[in-house]
Design a protein around this motif. Structure first.
Motif, PDB file in Angstrom:
ATOM      1  N   UNK A  14       1.392  -1.236   0.255  1.00 19.05           N
ATOM      2  CA  UNK A  14      -0.276   0.222   0.393  1.00 19.05           C
ATOM      3  C   UNK A  14       0.357   1.595  -0.168  1.00 19.05           C
ATOM      4  N   UNK A  15       0.502   2.703  -1.063  1.00 19.75           N
ATOM      5  CA  UNK A  15       1.413   3.786  -0.734  1.00 19.75           C
ATOM      6  C   UNK A  15       0.531   4.018   0.613  1.00 19.75           C
ATOM      7  N   UNK A  40       5.802  -0.327  -1.060  1.00 19.79           N
ATOM      8  CA  UNK A  40       4.685   1.130  -1.264  1.00 19.79           C
ATOM      9  C   UNK A  40       4.071   1.055  -2.606  1.00 19.79           C
ATOM     10  N   UNK A  41       4.338   0.381  -3.188  1.00 20.30           N
ATOM     11  CA  UNK A  41       4.278  -0.292  -5.223  1.00 20.30           C
ATOM     12  C   UNK A  41       4.052  -1.103  -5.653  1.00 20.30           C
ATOM     13  N   UNK A  42       3.264  -1.640  -6.957  1.00 22.67           N
ATOM     14  CA  UNK A  42       2.961  -2.159  -7.203  1.00 22.67           C
ATOM     15  C   UNK A  42       3.960  -3.681  -8.073  1.00 22.67           C
ATOM     16  N   UNK A  63      -1.627   2.722  -7.070  1.00 22.51           N
ATOM     17  CA  UNK A  63      -0.384   3.124  -6.242  1.00 22.51           C
ATOM     18  C   UNK A  63       0.933   3.573  -7.239  1.00 22.51           C
ATOM     19  N   UNK A  64       1.689   4.780  -6.742  1.00 16.80           N
ATOM     20  CA  UNK A  64       2.320   4.727  -8.205  1.00 16.80           C
ATOM     21  C   UNK A  64       3.407   3.922  -8.686  1.00 16.80           C
ATOM     22  N   UNK A  65       4.258   4.211  -9.437  1.00 15.95           N
ATOM     23  CA  UNK A  65       5.131   3.911 -10.105  1.00 15.95           C
ATOM     24  C   UNK A  65       4.067   2.394 -11.415  1.00 15.95           C
ATOM     25  N   UNK A  66       3.991   1.387 -10.892  1.00 19.63           N
ATOM     26  CA  UNK A  66       3.579   0.259 -10.934  1.00 19.63           C
ATOM     27  C   UNK A  66       2.163  -0.093 -10.227  1.00 19.63           C
ATOM     28  N   UNK A  71       0.121  -5.282 -11.342  1.00 17.21           N
ATOM     29  CA  UNK A  71       1.554  -5.951 -11.015  1.00 17.21           C
ATOM     30  C   UNK A  71       0.502  -6.787 -11.102  1.00 17.21           C
ATOM     31  N   UNK A  72      -0.484  -7.177 -10.399  1.00 16.36           N
ATOM     32  CA  UNK A  72      -1.199  -8.961  -9.941  1.00 16.36           C
ATOM     33  C   UNK A  72      -1.183  -9.219 -10.963  1.00 16.36           C
ATOM     34  N   UNK A  73      -1.670  -8.414 -12.400  1.00 15.01           N
ATOM     35  CA  UNK A  73      -1.599  -9.471 -14.130  1.00 15.01           C
ATOM     36  C   UNK A  73      -0.128  -9.789 -14.192  1.00 15.01           C
TER      37      UNK A  73
END
Length: 237
Positions: A14-15, A40-42, A63-66, A71-73
């Motif tokens: 979590x960010x 804090x990010x994907x 979330x930032x970045x990814x 991320x889940x994908x």
């Protein structure tokens, strides 16, 4: 924890540092859950999953970045059996649809704090979980009404999707009546409402529900809704 029992290994993404700390405190207080790490990010989610191989990944979406969906994908592409649960303040329609079609194990709203630890246990046991706010909205969303414009095309897609789901259910050993009951339960109807819609008694509904759960090897109505919208919906993908 009972002697010999193995803790459920969890990673939290979590960010918001406050949310990370809060979730870690809540889950670490459980005898059967161990928080391995937070991020804090994907992109951190992908890295931590690869490094630690958690039993369950609890992850925010925006979330930032990814972001969480990306991320889940990526994680599911490499680890098809990954147990990912989205825990978010955003019960956004398109997020819900994409998450369910992607194959994540759960979608919870952060405000439902009391449900988080039980959800982790359910997911670890092979079940899928949906937050109360989500279950009642899934029917319309999975019919293809989200992000696609109105009119005849949307209506046609909904009708074709419903027909495909019914056909898939029948080929999997469910009767027409059982399918009708599953569909109404997935829309959030209770037994009394199902009975009224199908002009049968509540007792008959209860008997059908018990038989359906046994036939599909499911535990509860939430799993039944997930089965309807995720597994049967693959028929019209």
């Amino acid at each position: 924890m009972m002697q010999g029992a193995t803790a459920i290994r969890v990673v939290i993404i979590d960010d918001d540092p406050f949310v990370q700390t809060s979730l870690k405190t809540i889950l670490s207080a459980q005898d059967d859950i161990e928080v391995l790490a937070t991020g804090g990010s994907g992109s951190e989610a992908i890295r931590l999953f690869d490094e630690l191989g958690p039993d369950v990944l609890l992850m925010d979406i925006q979330m930032p970045e990814t972001d969480g969906l990306s991320a889940a994908r990526g994680i599911l592409g490499e680890h098809a059996d990954a147990r990912i649960v989205f825990l978010t303040t955003f019960s956004d329609d398109e997020y819900i649809v994409e998450a369910l079609r992607m194959g994540v194990r759960g979608y919870l709203i952060k405000q439902e704090v009391a449900n988080i630890a039980p959800a982790v246990r359910s997911v670890m046991a092979g079940q899928s979980v949906l937050g109360g706010e989500v279950v009642g909205r899934v029917d319309t969303l999975m019919r293809g009404d989200v992000g696609g414009g109105a009119g005849a095309r949307t209506e046609d897609r909904g009708e074709k999707g419903a027909a495909a789901r019914r056909s898939a259910a029948l080929t999997r050993g469910l009767s027409e009546r059982e399918y009708d009951i599953i569909e109404l339960i997935a829309q959030g109807y209770d037994n009394k409402e199902v009975a009224a819609n199908l002009f049968i008694s509540e007792g008959t509904v209860r008997n059908h529900v018990s038989a359906i759960l046994q036939k599909l090897d499911l535990k509860n109505r939430t799993q039944l809704a997930v089965y309807f919208y995720r597994d049967l919906s693959k028929a019209d993908a």
